[in-house]
Design a protein around this motif. Sequence first.
Motif, PDB file in Angstrom:
ATOM      1  N   ASP A  50      22.320  42.746  19.988  1.00  0.00           N
ATOM      2  CA  ASP A  50      22.197  41.644  20.948  1.00  0.00           C
ATOM      3  C   ASP A  50      23.585  41.152  21.342  1.00  0.00           C
ATOM      4  N   LEU A  51      23.840  41.149  22.635  1.00  0.00           N
ATOM      5  CA  LEU A  51      25.146  40.755  23.145  1.00  0.00           C
ATOM      6  C   LEU A  51      25.007  39.532  24.046  1.00  0.00           C
ATOM      7  N   TYR A  52      26.056  38.737  24.075  1.00  0.00           N
ATOM      8  CA  TYR A  52      26.044  37.553  24.939  1.00  0.00           C
ATOM      9  C   TYR A  52      27.485  37.161  25.234  1.00  0.00           C
ATOM     10  N   PHE A  53      27.663  36.365  26.274  1.00  0.00           N
ATOM     11  CA  PHE A  53      28.987  35.853  26.573  1.00  0.00           C
ATOM     12  C   PHE A  53      28.846  34.579  27.396  1.00  0.00           C
ATOM     13  N   ASP A  54      29.483  33.517  26.946  1.00  0.00           N
ATOM     14  CA  ASP A  54      29.495  32.241  27.651  1.00  0.00           C
ATOM     15  C   ASP A  54      30.739  32.209  28.531  1.00  0.00           C
ATOM     16  N   TRP A  55      30.547  32.394  29.829  1.00  0.00           N
ATOM     17  CA  TRP A  55      31.686  32.481  30.736  1.00  0.00           C
ATOM     18  C   TRP A  55      32.364  31.134  30.927  1.00  0.00           C
ATOM     19  N   GLU A  59      33.509  32.507  25.377  1.00  0.00           N
ATOM     20  CA  GLU A  59      33.191  32.841  24.000  1.00  0.00           C
ATOM     21  C   GLU A  59      32.041  33.840  23.969  1.00  0.00           C
ATOM     22  N   GLY A  60      32.032  34.682  22.951  1.00  0.00           N
ATOM     23  CA  GLY A  60      30.935  35.621  22.777  1.00  0.00           C
ATOM     24  C   GLY A  60      31.422  37.051  22.667  1.00  0.00           C
ATOM     25  N   GLU A  61      30.466  37.963  22.739  1.00  0.00           N
ATOM     26  CA  GLU A  61      30.745  39.394  22.626  1.00  0.00           C
ATOM     27  C   GLU A  61      29.950  40.112  23.711  1.00  0.00           C
ATOM     28  N   PRO A  62      30.597  40.432  24.850  1.00  0.00           N
ATOM     29  CA  PRO A  62      29.852  41.007  25.978  1.00  0.00           C
ATOM     30  C   PRO A  62      29.505  42.473  25.813  1.00  0.00           C
ATOM     31  N   TYR A  63      30.256  43.206  24.968  1.00  0.00           N
ATOM     32  CA  TYR A  63      30.022  44.640  24.798  1.00  0.00           C
ATOM     33  C   TYR A  63      30.023  44.978  23.310  1.00  0.00           C
ATOM     34  N   SER A  64      29.282  46.005  22.965  1.00  0.00           N
ATOM     35  CA  SER A  64      29.241  46.409  21.558  1.00  0.00           C
ATOM     36  C   SER A  64      30.506  47.139  21.145  1.00  0.00           C
TER      37      SER A  64
END
Length: 242
Positions: A50-55, A59-64
């Motif tokens: 599961d990936l997410y990113f707060d633009w 913060e977050g991890e957009p790619y594995s």
Amino acid sequence: MAVKDACEILYRRLEPIRLKDPKGSWESWVREAHLQKISLSATGFFRGKDLYFDWDKMEGEPYSYFTFGVCCSEVELDCLTGDYRTLKTDMVMDIGRSINPSVDIGQIEGAFTQGLGLYTLEELHYSPTGMLYSRGPSQYKIPAVCDMPLQFSVYLLPDSYNPHAIYSSKGIGEPTLFLGSSVFFAIKDAVAAARSDSGLSGPFFLDTPATPEKACLACASPFTNKVPANKPGSFKPWALNI
């Protein structure tokens, strides 16, 4: 990863038989499992991380995982005609731990060639009503053997690992396509050198794809400057076809 999951299920099912006969062969273990009515069929399932990113917060991890590559190309440009040839291309790609380097290098070379066509050859032409004329290889130029670099070297980055995939592998097709732009930038650098020899400086137009026609006009040689639409200060790459 789904295949790996199914294999691990079967491995666990066969574990009691392996422990009972540790020196047995694979065939004997499978035969015993069949006699004991142990299913040797399994369904594996895998869902990616599961990936997410707060633009807003960045913060977050957009790619594995990320893959990287670097490419350098050398071209020879004929300033009078705009014709060119790629003399040399050197490339290093990060693809994790390669399962089959021959296959991976072939993929890399193929993707680079697609990018070469995208950035230097495959020009789109439209009708006055907006219909695309160049809709297939019979209507526009695609890379051929003569368009390949005379010296083409591909290297795989060593000691690169990816914990999120089988054998630490990584995707290689799409990232390498962009490295074909190295030929375009080499052409643009050659055009800039030709313009400098003619006493011209500053920015100039050279859009992709860098076809011989566009490169020829961008060089602004004495020959092309005889064309009114290509006088210095009034260059419009779409105003003339030669």
